[in-house]
Every structure is written in C-alpha cells, then in structure tokens.
Design an enzyme around this catalytic site. Structure first.
Site, PDB file in Angstrom:
ATOM      1  N   GLN A   1     110.805  39.721 106.619  1.00 27.85           N
ATOM      2  CA  GLN A   1     111.366  39.287 105.430  1.00 27.85           C
ATOM      3  C   GLN A   1     112.703  38.630 105.358  1.00 27.85           C
ATOM      4  O   GLN A   1     113.857  39.415 105.590  1.00 27.85           O
ATOM      5  CB  GLN A   1     110.920  40.362 104.340  1.00 27.85           C
TER       6      GLN A   1
ATOM      7  N   CYS B   1     110.052  41.137  98.790  1.00 27.25           N
ATOM      8  CA  CYS B   1     108.977  42.181  99.508  1.00 27.25           C
ATOM      9  C   CYS B   1     107.789  42.525  98.902  1.00 27.25           C
ATOM     10  O   CYS B   1     106.901  43.008  99.685  1.00 27.25           O
ATOM     11  CB  CYS B   1     109.782  43.669  99.436  1.00 27.25           C
TER      12      CYS B   1
ATOM     13  N   HIS C   1     111.677  48.570  96.937  1.00 28.04           N
ATOM     14  CA  HIS C   1     111.202  48.080  98.042  1.00 28.04           C
ATOM     15  C   HIS C   1     109.617  48.218  98.175  1.00 28.04           C
ATOM     16  O   HIS C   1     109.245  49.570  98.324  1.00 28.04           O
ATOM     17  CB  HIS C   1     111.760  48.362  99.314  1.00 28.04           C
TER      18      HIS C   1
END
Length: 185
Positions: free
Chosen positions: A46, A52, A123
């Site tokens: 990423q 994410c 996340h």
C-alpha cells in the site's frame, strides 16, 4: 451464522502504539527467520494514502480470482500476476481508472471522506487461505504473514483477530466482513 464457503475476511482495527510495536517486532522476527509463503499468494504494497480498504478488497479478490468477473479488478489482477509487490504498487498508483473509482466510491459512503494526507487511526487488512495456510495480507507490512496451517478460514482468521483485540482490550473499533460465495443459480 456466516454463509459458507468463506473465501476471505476483511478486518478493520485501530492503529495503536501496541499494534505498531507488534508490527515492528513481527517483521523483525520474520525477516530474521524466514517464513514459507505460497507463491500463489498475491500481495500488494500500500503506497496510496488512505486506501487500505481498497487494498484489502483487492487482496480478497486477487487471492480468489475465480470469483472475479470482467472489469477493472479482473484487469488489475491479470496484469499483476507476475509482478513483485513493488511493481503492483506502482501499477495501482498509475491507474487513473482505479483512482477515479476509488474517489467516487469513497465519496458515496456514509461517512465524511478524510483528506488523502490526513492521519487515520483505523486500518483494513485481509485474511485468506492459500495452500491450506492462513495468510494475513496488510499492504503496510513488508510481506504477507503466514499464520500456519489452516483448514477453516473462519476459525483461523477469528483466532488471529482475537489476538489483535487482546493486544488492545480497551479499544472498541474492530469489525470484520466475510467474502462468501453464493450458490450457483
């Protein structure tokens, strides 16, 4: 109560000091003592800020590509098959179509879209099974994490997700989404 078969889990958790410490220790340990990673695991680094969720979804689909029909994700998966994680990240960074779709979907959500440079404290990651091993796919990590032999994705992923929760018992922002196959019509 989860429809079966489950092909992937997307897991949302808070980014805390405890998590960051664990991440650093885990990466140091696995860098020193190499792990076996199935060559069929597709892993994306990423490098796009606040993406994410998209990376976790892409991990879910790329590692279950038989369920992906024609379109952008199919094209990205096919293009990235023989690439390194760094090359895959560059491909995603340069995809105008992906950027446009990501922006449109983010703005269509139910919450306010954070600025691309904003610090976020949640996340998304993904769990899949490949070659009877449970893999954690987190684009912020250096590589996929092999959590060992796994014959049941629900049980295996739940065990690891409980470890995340145990590291931060005072946090409440945990959630999981199962990607399941529907019966053929």
């Amino acid at each position: 109560m989860i429809p079966h078969p489950v092909t992937a889990f997307v897991f949302l958790f808070p980014l805390t000091d405890n998590y960051e410490k664990h991440k650093e220790e885990e990466e140091a340990r696995l860098t020193k003592h190499e792990q076996n990673v199935c060559p069929d695991v597709i892993f994306f680094k990423q490098t796009i800020a606040n993406a994410c969720g998209m990376i976790a979804l892409l991990h879910s689909l790329a590692n279950n590509d038989s369920i992906v029909g024609p379109g952008l994700f199919r094209n990205l998966i096919d293009q990235s098959k023989d690439m390194s994680p760094e090359e895959r990240a560059e491909m995603l960074e340069n995809s105008k179509e992906l950027a446009d779709i990501h922006k449109t979907c983010a703005q269509a959500g139910q919450t306010q879209v954070p600025d691309a440079s904003a610090e976020v404290d949640l996340h998304f990651i993904c769990f899949v099974v490949k070659d009877q091993h449970l893999y954690e796919l987190d684009g912020r990590k250096l590589f996929p994490i092999n959590h060992g032999k796994c014959l049941d994705l629900v049980e295996g992923a739940a065990k690891v997700m409980r470890q995340y929760i145990a590291r931060d018992p005072n946090q409440t922002s945990f959630s999981a989404i199962a990607l399941t196959k529907t019966p053929e019509q």
